[in-house]
Design a protein around this motif. Sequence first.
Motif, PDB file in Angstrom:
ATOM      1  N   SER A  18       0.802  -1.197   0.000  1.00 33.14           N
ATOM      2  CA  SER A  18       0.000   0.000   0.000  1.00 33.14           C
ATOM      3  C   SER A  18       0.842   1.257   0.000  1.00 33.14           C
ATOM      4  CB  SER A  18      -0.928   0.002   1.216  1.00 33.14           C
ATOM      5  OG  SER A  18      -0.177   0.036   2.390  1.00 33.14           O
ATOM      6  N   LEU A  19       2.150   1.089   0.189  1.00 32.96           N
ATOM      7  CA  LEU A  19       3.030   2.240   0.221  1.00 32.96           C
ATOM      8  C   LEU A  19       3.495   2.534  -1.194  1.00 32.96           C
ATOM      9  CD1 LEU A  19       5.142   1.245   3.339  1.00 32.96           C
ATOM     10  CD2 LEU A  19       3.144   2.735   3.234  1.00 32.96           C
ATOM     11  N   VAL A  20       2.829   3.410  -1.848  1.00 34.18           N
ATOM     12  CA  VAL A  20       3.114   3.702  -3.248  1.00 34.18           C
ATOM     13  C   VAL A  20       4.076   4.870  -3.326  1.00 34.18           C
ATOM     14  CG1 VAL A  20       2.141   4.328  -5.467  1.00 34.18           C
ATOM     15  CG2 VAL A  20       0.847   2.889  -3.894  1.00 34.18           C
ATOM     16  N   CYS A  21       5.182   4.689  -3.991  1.00 36.78           N
ATOM     17  CA  CYS A  21       6.180   5.730  -4.079  1.00 36.78           C
ATOM     18  C   CYS A  21       5.748   6.784  -5.083  1.00 36.78           C
ATOM     19  CB  CYS A  21       7.529   5.134  -4.511  1.00 36.78           C
ATOM     20  SG  CYS A  21       8.165   3.891  -3.405  1.00 36.78           S
ATOM     21  N   ARG A  22       5.805   7.992  -4.675  1.00 34.62           N
ATOM     22  CA  ARG A  22       5.494   9.096  -5.566  1.00 34.62           C
ATOM     23  C   ARG A  22       6.791   9.858  -5.840  1.00 34.62           C
ATOM     24  NH1 ARG A  22       0.206  11.223  -2.187  1.00 34.62           N
ATOM     25  NH2 ARG A  22      -0.929   9.248  -2.216  1.00 34.62           N
ATOM     26  N   SER A  72       6.657  15.094   3.100  1.00 30.03           N
ATOM     27  CA  SER A  72       7.604  15.693   4.031  1.00 30.03           C
ATOM     28  C   SER A  72       9.035  15.558   3.524  1.00 30.03           C
ATOM     29  CB  SER A  72       7.494  15.030   5.403  1.00 30.03           C
ATOM     30  OG  SER A  72       6.189  15.173   5.933  1.00 30.03           O
ATOM     31  N   PHE A  73       9.818  16.636   3.654  1.00 30.20           N
ATOM     32  CA  PHE A  73      11.230  16.641   3.276  1.00 30.20           C
ATOM     33  C   PHE A  73      11.436  16.131   1.853  1.00 30.20           C
ATOM     34  CE2 PHE A  73      11.067  16.156   7.880  1.00 30.20           C
ATOM     35  CZ  PHE A  73      11.861  17.229   8.302  1.00 30.20           C
ATOM     36  N   LEU A  74      10.617  16.668   0.962  1.00 32.11           N
ATOM     37  CA  LEU A  74      10.676  16.301  -0.460  1.00 32.11           C
ATOM     38  C   LEU A  74      10.391  14.817  -0.693  1.00 32.11           C
ATOM     39  CD1 LEU A  74      13.848  18.342  -1.547  1.00 32.11           C
ATOM     40  CD2 LEU A  74      11.441  18.993  -1.745  1.00 32.11           C
ATOM     41  N   GLY A  75       9.825  14.168   0.299  1.00 36.61           N
ATOM     42  CA  GLY A  75       9.480  12.752   0.149  1.00 36.61           C
ATOM     43  C   GLY A  75      10.641  11.799   0.300  1.00 36.61           C
ATOM     44  N   ALA A  96       6.462   1.956   9.607  1.00 37.40           N
ATOM     45  CA  ALA A  96       6.101   2.996  10.571  1.00 37.40           C
ATOM     46  C   ALA A  96       6.724   4.340  10.188  1.00 37.40           C
ATOM     47  CB  ALA A  96       6.539   2.584  11.966  1.00 37.40           C
ATOM     48  N   VAL A  97       7.985   4.315   9.739  1.00 36.55           N
ATOM     49  CA  VAL A  97       8.653   5.556   9.326  1.00 36.55           C
ATOM     50  C   VAL A  97       7.962   6.157   8.115  1.00 36.55           C
ATOM     51  CG1 VAL A  97      10.786   6.488   8.358  1.00 36.55           C
ATOM     52  CG2 VAL A  97      10.874   4.907  10.298  1.00 36.55           C
TER      53      VAL A  97
END
Length: 573
Positions: free
Chosen positions: A4-8, A259-262, A250-251
Amino acid sequence: MYASLVCRSGSRPPTLQVWARLALAALVLAFSLSIALSTGLARADDDASAVGESHQSGATTSQQSDSADSASDVSVGPTEPTEPTEPTDQTEQTVADADPPDAGDDVPPSHPPGAPVAEDSGGIVPDVSPVPDEVDLEETPVTTQPADGSGLATGSDRPALVPSAVVESGPTVTPVPRLRSVGSPDETADLTPIDQPAPADATPPDAARADIAHPGTTPVIEPRLGRQLAGGVSDVGTIVVSVVHAVATAVAQAFGPDSFLGVPYLLATVIANTAAAVGRNLVGASPTEPTTGQVAVPYGLLDGLAFFNPTKPPAGANDPSVGVTAEHPLPVILLNSTVITQGANWSVGAPVLANAGYKVYTFNYGNVTTNPHAPFQSIGDIRKSGLELAAQIDRVLAETGAPQVILIGHSQGGGALPSYYINNLGGADKVSQLIGIGPGHHGTNFNGLVSLVLSLPVLRQLYIGLSEAFAPAIYQQSVGSPFLDEVYGNGDTRPGVLYTTISTAYDEVATPYTLQALDGPNVTNIVLQHRYPGLLLGHLNMVTSTYTWATVLDALASNPAANPVHRLSAVAA
């Protein structure tokens, strides 16, 4: 879940992508070394035993030859998931009185021939067919008859594994399942042992479970220190990747993609996805599979965060919106292992069963403190834990209106605890089936260490005293403890209950693994390496494996009370 963590990352500078790739390469290298170490230990141990195993009797050599011939007829190749074939009345040809490859033959298992799986990380879809009573732990000549069912079907493009012939632990006649080739849904290979007379009688189990070691169709996979070390390394690998995955996830959730340019999100996502892929590979699953079920199944991963929230059930369990059905009218209660909490132990099993249509319950027991949030469970006096189990069963029966329950447990939860409830608390009438995964039925000798400690008076008193003070269940599950005599002294089983034990020859905790077998009617003892040669699973990570849960679903399918409408279905888990 990691999927579910999709990188953008489309808007990020190329430099970040370069660093991400370098981080990914470093992680893959580190995890690959862990896998290579565990596989190398297994091969080193098995190579050392190859010479001895080659000098078996002429009959055994002949059986192996037959097995090889029959296995060569099985086509292997990619295929789409297939529907189960209808049962046939035609007599199946007996083609194998075969010795399957030993676990040390290093035939890497790929996707198991079927299991309902739904997850963001991978899936298998089985043809749920009756599983015969079989004894994979030891050699037993028995009388068998051809299968009356379709067997297992794989929904993956990974090579299928040829299961060994299966034999029965008692004098009754049992069917043998068929393996559908993945090369074509119309091609099948039936591996059935040649009819042989059943043993006249059996002696009570001893430390080596020699009562079910008879010359016959299935060779014993000898417990060896090398195999146990390999299983331990495999377990450590699963623990490491599970911790890495939990922290990285979690991170990623904490920082988010903006956040922080991803950058933190990108790196954490890469790490989490890599850890999940390595975890799946460690337990024999393909690194990636599409999600096809309602509840995600994280094969190869333990939910480490569940230790910090012990009262939270795993996904798919204790869902008030789900009830028993006509297809599966008996609720399933999952019993966790010693020390481990419900959420950590059943992060894979509960979703698999829920997606297969079963009403699933979990709960913690054996808490020696007054704090329900204590991170370590299942260590209290098993007699008291048995009373907790009795109360839980009564609650489940009252809530569902079912006449009986199905108990599925790991280690203590599949061995001494449910057996105490059935044998000593008169619970047989309320239990339809007991399935033990790495069950601690007859205790553990921990590679002779327990016997050594108990043989020395000073160490014996220290060991027993510390155990009774802090974790009574530890000594109670030691080989030769009075508690085990209390539970199994009048026989391993009770009438009316179906029993299945599922063991791994690489078990490094409940050792020797042959102590996990039961003796009695309605018993099926299974060693995973007999079905899936080359499969390397330890005591802990076997509950996260697709192969284990394919076997569990087979066992459930063989229980008429659990499947009264005899409806064969492949439910993605």
